[in-house]
Scaffold this active site. Structure first.
Site, PDB file in Angstrom:
ATOM      1  N   ASP A  12       0.874  -1.177   0.000  1.00 33.77           N
ATOM      2  CA  ASP A  12       0.000   0.000   0.000  1.00 33.77           C
ATOM      3  C   ASP A  12       0.907   1.221   0.000  1.00 33.77           C
ATOM      4  OD1 ASP A  12      -2.469   1.515   0.264  1.00 33.77           O
ATOM      5  OD2 ASP A  12      -1.910   1.882   2.339  1.00 33.77           O
ATOM      6  N   SER A  13       0.309   2.382  -0.141  1.00 36.33           N
ATOM      7  CA  SER A  13       1.113   3.608  -0.089  1.00 36.33           C
ATOM      8  C   SER A  13       1.536   3.929   1.350  1.00 36.33           C
ATOM      9  CB  SER A  13       0.315   4.773  -0.667  1.00 36.33           C
ATOM     10  OG  SER A  13      -0.898   4.914   0.038  1.00 36.33           O
ATOM     11  N   CYS A  75      -4.228  -1.773  -1.794  1.00 38.58           N
ATOM     12  CA  CYS A  75      -4.409  -0.358  -2.105  1.00 38.58           C
ATOM     13  C   CYS A  75      -5.422  -0.279  -3.241  1.00 38.58           C
ATOM     14  CB  CYS A  75      -3.070   0.229  -2.538  1.00 38.58           C
ATOM     15  SG  CYS A  75      -3.175   1.919  -3.146  1.00 38.58           S
ATOM     16  N   GLU A 154      -3.166   8.455   8.577  1.00 42.47           N
ATOM     17  CA  GLU A 154      -1.720   8.329   8.804  1.00 42.47           C
ATOM     18  C   GLU A 154      -1.319   8.990  10.132  1.00 42.47           C
ATOM     19  OE1 GLU A 154       0.961   6.982   6.823  1.00 42.47           O
ATOM     20  OE2 GLU A 154      -0.586   5.998   5.633  1.00 42.47           O
ATOM     21  N   CYS A 186     -10.966   2.739  -0.094  1.00 42.77           N
ATOM     22  CA  CYS A 186      -9.556   3.105   0.103  1.00 42.77           C
ATOM     23  C   CYS A 186      -9.156   2.398   1.384  1.00 42.77           C
ATOM     24  CB  CYS A 186      -9.420   4.616   0.263  1.00 42.77           C
ATOM     25  SG  CYS A 186      -7.764   5.131   0.794  1.00 42.77           S
ATOM     26  N   HIS A 188      -7.162   3.003   3.618  1.00 42.48           N
ATOM     27  CA  HIS A 188      -6.982   3.852   4.798  1.00 42.48           C
ATOM     28  C   HIS A 188      -8.310   4.101   5.531  1.00 42.48           C
ATOM     29  CE1 HIS A 188      -3.035   4.780   3.147  1.00 42.48           C
ATOM     30  NE2 HIS A 188      -2.754   5.493   4.215  1.00 42.48           N
TER      31      HIS A 188
HETATM   32  N1  DGL Z   1      -4.780   3.421   0.732  1.00 39.29           N
HETATM   33  C1  DGL Z   1      -4.775   3.707  -0.653  1.00 39.29           C
HETATM   34  C2  DGL Z   1      -6.005   3.227  -1.368  1.00 39.29           C
HETATM   35  O1  DGL Z   1      -6.549   2.236  -0.958  1.00 39.29           O
HETATM   36  C3  DGL Z   1      -4.320   5.025  -1.150  1.00 39.29           C
HETATM   37  C4  DGL Z   1      -4.127   6.185  -0.239  1.00 39.29           C
HETATM   38  C5  DGL Z   1      -3.265   7.199  -0.928  1.00 39.29           C
HETATM   39  O2  DGL Z   1      -2.064   6.971  -0.973  1.00 39.29           O
HETATM   40  O3  DGL Z   1      -3.792   8.172  -1.495  1.00 39.29           O
HETATM   41  O4  DGL Z   1      -6.424   3.789  -2.340  1.00 39.29           O
END
Ligand code: DGL
Length: 274
Positions: A12-13, A75, A154, A186, A188
């Site tokens: 993931d990012s 992600c 984050e 997402c 996150h």
């Molecule tokens: N967690 C990521 C997703 O599922 C991306 C968050 C990001 O880096 O913008 O899209």
């Protein structure tokens, strides 16, 4: 039946992919996970397709070099824009998060009105609308990008008044559209599940795309004879491209276990190195 002790790779990012790891470990406690969080280059959601494809391929290559048996693209942004490119390039099972989440939404909605919240890049790709409409053309899909949710997650501002305020602002159009199901598109966002549910109200069913993807990973590993054998002891490793202050704290809280082996990788000649 054949088995395989090697780890499952996840990337993931940043910290968001741990929401997928958590679901994976609940479902498959014998599996080891090799995690990569591209914290140096986060966020992905505001970047363009070629960049997201390049980053996703580099991350997958690093995981493959760590000898993982399969890759879960933890992600949504990478799944939406780069899944096909990754699958073309690498010869191992690659599991994305969008199709499983979309299928769950189509199954669960009663009113046929589904909301999707995701990054700008994911919303721009319309990947969720296409995937949901593949199951049923009758379902109306309302997509909304919520970019500020990523830094809030984050930072670990999960119940902070600022998070509630941001959620109210982002989610009000979806409330007006009276969706009965909302996909957290997402990885996150499940960290902010509390405020999202509070704003949407108890009648709206939240779908965690990571939870659905864990189920898909289970099916794929079983089909390919890649599940860890009985008695296997899980060992997890976490690698980051930069070391942000809160990753270990937020990640540990979320995973329910201390993130011990957190390594730092650096970027050299277009590839990640330990
Ligand atoms: N967690 C990521 C997703 O599922 C991306 C968050 C990001 O880096 O913008 O899209």
């Amino acid at each position: 039946m054949s088995t395989d002790r090697r780890p499952i790779g996840c990337f993931d990012s940043g910290v968001g992919g741990l929401t997928v790891v958590r679901r994976l470990l609940e479902l498959l406690p014998r599996e080891s996970v090799q995690y990569f969080g591209d914290t140096a280059r986060l966020p992905y959601g505001s970047k363009t397709r070629p960049t997201i494809i390049q980053f996703s391929i580099e991350n997958t290559r690093w995981l493959v070099e760590q000898d993982v048996k399969a890759v879960v693209v933890a992600c949504n942004t990478s799944t939406a824009l780069a899944l096909d490119a990754i699958r073309r390039k690498f010869d191992l099972p690659i599991i994305g998060v969008i199709e499983p989440g979309a299928r769950a939404a189509a199954r669960i909605t009663r009113s046929g009105r589904v909301g999707v919240i995701a990054t700008r890049a994911t919303v721009g790709s319309r990947a969720y609308s296409h995937a949901i409409k593949k199951v049923s053309k009758k379902i109306e899909v309302f997509e909304r990008s919520c970019p500020l949710f990523v830094p809030l997650a984050e930072e670990g501002w999960l119940e902070h008044p600022a998070a509630l305020e941001v959620a109210r602002e982002y989610l009000s159009p979806l409330k007006r559209h009276q969706v009965d199901t909302l996909v957290m598109g997402c990885t996150h966002y499940p960290l902010l599940r509390g405020v999202i549910q509070q704003v949407m109200g108890p009648g709206v069913k939240l779908i965690d795309s990571g939870e659905e993807a864990a189920g898909e990973a289970h099916r794929v590993l079983e089909m390919e004879g890649l599940l860890a054998p009985r008695g296997a002891v899980a060992r997890h490793e976490f690698a980051l491209s930069d070391v942000p202050g809160r990753f270990t704290e937020v990640g540990s809280r979320f995973l329910g276990q201390t993130l011990r082996k957190v390594r730092r990788v650096t970027h050299e000649d277009g590839a990640w190195r330990i």
